[in-house]
Design an enzyme around this catalytic site. Structure first.
Site, PDB file in Angstrom:
ATOM      1  N   SER A 115     -58.389 -71.630 -73.743  1.00 25.76           N
ATOM      2  CA  SER A 115     -57.210 -70.823 -74.036  1.00 25.76           C
ATOM      3  C   SER A 115     -56.496 -71.229 -75.320  1.00 25.76           C
ATOM      4  O   SER A 115     -56.026 -70.384 -76.080  1.00 25.76           O
ATOM      5  CB  SER A 115     -56.237 -70.904 -72.858  1.00 25.76           C
ATOM      6  OG  SER A 115     -55.844 -72.253 -72.620  1.00 25.76           O
ATOM      7  N   LYS A 171     -65.918 -82.262 -69.267  1.00 33.05           N
ATOM      8  CA  LYS A 171     -64.635 -81.580 -69.348  1.00 33.05           C
ATOM      9  C   LYS A 171     -63.579 -82.607 -69.731  1.00 33.05           C
ATOM     10  O   LYS A 171     -63.311 -83.561 -68.992  1.00 33.05           O
ATOM     11  CB  LYS A 171     -64.266 -80.926 -68.013  1.00 33.05           C
ATOM     12  CG  LYS A 171     -62.956 -80.152 -68.053  1.00 33.05           C
ATOM     13  CD  LYS A 171     -62.691 -79.475 -66.721  1.00 33.05           C
ATOM     14  CE  LYS A 171     -61.386 -78.696 -66.735  1.00 33.05           C
ATOM     15  NZ  LYS A 171     -61.110 -78.046 -65.433  1.00 33.05           N
ATOM     16  N   LYS A 219     -66.524 -78.608 -72.255  1.00 37.47           N
ATOM     17  CA  LYS A 219     -65.231 -77.920 -72.327  1.00 37.47           C
ATOM     18  C   LYS A 219     -64.160 -78.906 -72.748  1.00 37.47           C
ATOM     19  O   LYS A 219     -64.087 -79.993 -72.159  1.00 37.47           O
ATOM     20  CB  LYS A 219     -64.889 -77.333 -70.950  1.00 37.47           C
ATOM     21  CG  LYS A 219     -63.533 -76.644 -70.876  1.00 37.47           C
ATOM     22  CD  LYS A 219     -63.247 -76.156 -69.465  1.00 37.47           C
ATOM     23  CE  LYS A 219     -61.887 -75.467 -69.397  1.00 37.47           C
ATOM     24  NZ  LYS A 219     -61.568 -75.023 -68.019  1.00 37.47           N
ATOM     25  N   ARG A 261     -54.244 -85.114 -66.015  1.00 37.58           N
ATOM     26  CA  ARG A 261     -55.485 -85.237 -65.246  1.00 37.58           C
ATOM     27  C   ARG A 261     -56.410 -86.284 -65.860  1.00 37.58           C
ATOM     28  O   ARG A 261     -57.627 -86.193 -65.734  1.00 37.58           O
ATOM     29  CB  ARG A 261     -56.184 -83.873 -65.167  1.00 37.58           C
ATOM     30  CG  ARG A 261     -55.327 -82.788 -64.504  1.00 37.58           C
ATOM     31  CD  ARG A 261     -56.113 -81.505 -64.298  1.00 37.58           C
ATOM     32  NE  ARG A 261     -55.346 -80.550 -63.519  1.00 37.58           N
ATOM     33  CZ  ARG A 261     -54.881 -79.392 -63.991  1.00 37.58           C
ATOM     34  NH1 ARG A 261     -55.111 -79.056 -65.245  1.00 37.58           N
ATOM     35  NH2 ARG A 261     -54.192 -78.587 -63.217  1.00 37.58           N
TER      36      ARG A 261
END
Length: 332
Positions: A278, A200, A252, A221
């Site tokens: 998204s 990710k 991802k 992050r």
């Protein structure tokens, strides 16, 4: 002048008709290979449209059952639930509250699905913390990896009790798969599967999602999500998660990381999924709204590309619509 000889090898022969192209297609789309991400908002009296994601809403507990039933009727393989709570705190207490929005929504979705699709849940604290990070913070404001694992194991047990069949570990904490697997097995939930968001990346394509979950994050992050420039590290993370007991591993985002996806798919002994996030959804919808691209063709091509790179299943916000196109034979 000597005439140019006619070519003996003519690959175009296999492209002559729609039926022939369909017969020799290397990558097929099936509704069962699609998973629909869904947002459920606590306290909402009606579904709330998400401005940056046209066609996607925050569901209410009342609208969720029909949406799950619609997904099942379309043949979609599963739904992935995200909760949007009214109240947040530093530890993300709502994530482990049996009456918290995600756990309640899980029970509602399980009942609505009647076993016709797989109900899955996001296991991460970012939607539930007032600081927006995926874990608890230490005295210096850094995400405390090992303290976060304790919260994840508690969260896993509540989600399993609520009926989630697959727990989507998306927080990118070191050791999260091993910790959750041990906790599940010790509590009699050895049949609950783990989907590890292994590769990710700290991506710019999550922006609309943060609107969807009303994220309170300040900063980024990057201390726990992967550097977008690192290919080998994505594979390494997936192999670690498999060793720790992951039943499925995830890459991802999908579209900008097809090389990583292909690497993981080539090496993995467990199913490999990918999340069409998204921002990928929003870009196609925005371009299509301006008439710059053919929306249906772009949607189909984008998901087919993810499958071609090696994904066994794709999380996509177009899951139901795409499944209906496939069932009608309109996705060739």
């Amino acid at each position: 002048m000597t005439p140019t000889p006619a070519p003996r090898i003519r690959p175009r022969r296999l492209r002559e008709t729609p039926a022939l192209r369909r017969l020799v297609s290397e990558t097929r789309l099936d509704p069962a290979d699609l998973v629909l991400p869904m947002f459920v908002r606590e306290g909402a009296s009606a579904p709330v449209p998400i401005g940056s994601m046209p066609g996607v809403v925050q569901h209410t507990l009342d609208s969720l059952p029909q949406a799950v039933a619609d997904a099942a009727a379309a043949g979609v393989g599963g739904v992935m639930l995200f909760g949007v709570p009214e109240v947040r705190d530093a530890r993300g207490s709502g994530a482990t509250d049996p009456n918290g929005i995600l756990n309640v929504a899980t029970r509602v979705a399980v009942e609505a699905s009647a076993g016709s699709l797989v109900v899955q849940t996001d296991l991460c604290l970012d939607e539930f913390t007032d600081h927006g990070h995926c874990g608890v913070l230490d005295a210096h404001g850094r995400v405390d990896n090992d303290a976060t694992l304790e919260r994840y194991t508690s969260m896993a047990l509540e989600q399993a009790r609520a009926g989630s069949q697959v727990l989507g570990l998306s927080g990118m904490m070191d050791g999260q798969v091993a910790a959750v697997r041990e906790a599940l097995d010790a509590s009699g939930h050895e049949h609950t599967a783990i989907l590890a968001y292994s590769a990710k990346y700290a991506s710019a394509f999550y922006g609309p999602f943060r609107e969807a979950v009303e994220s309170t994050l300040e900063g980024d992050r990057r201390t726990y999500q992967l550097d977008p420039g690192n290919r080998r590290e994505g594979l390494r993370e997936a192999m670690i998660d498999i060793d720790e007991g992951a039943d499925i591993v995830m890459v991802k985002p999908a579209g900008s990381y097809l090389d990583v996806l292909a690497d993981v798919a080539a090496a993995s002994e467990v199913p490999v999924w990918a999340y069409q996030v998204s921002g990928e959804y929003a870009m196609i919808e925005a371009a299509a709204a301006h008439g710059w691209i053919d929306r249906k063709r772009a949607v189909i091509e984008s998901v087919r590309g993810i499958r071609r790179a090696g994904a066994d299943a794709v999380l996509t916000y177009w899951a139901v619509e795409l499944a209906e196109w496939i069932r009608k034979g309109d996705a060739a």
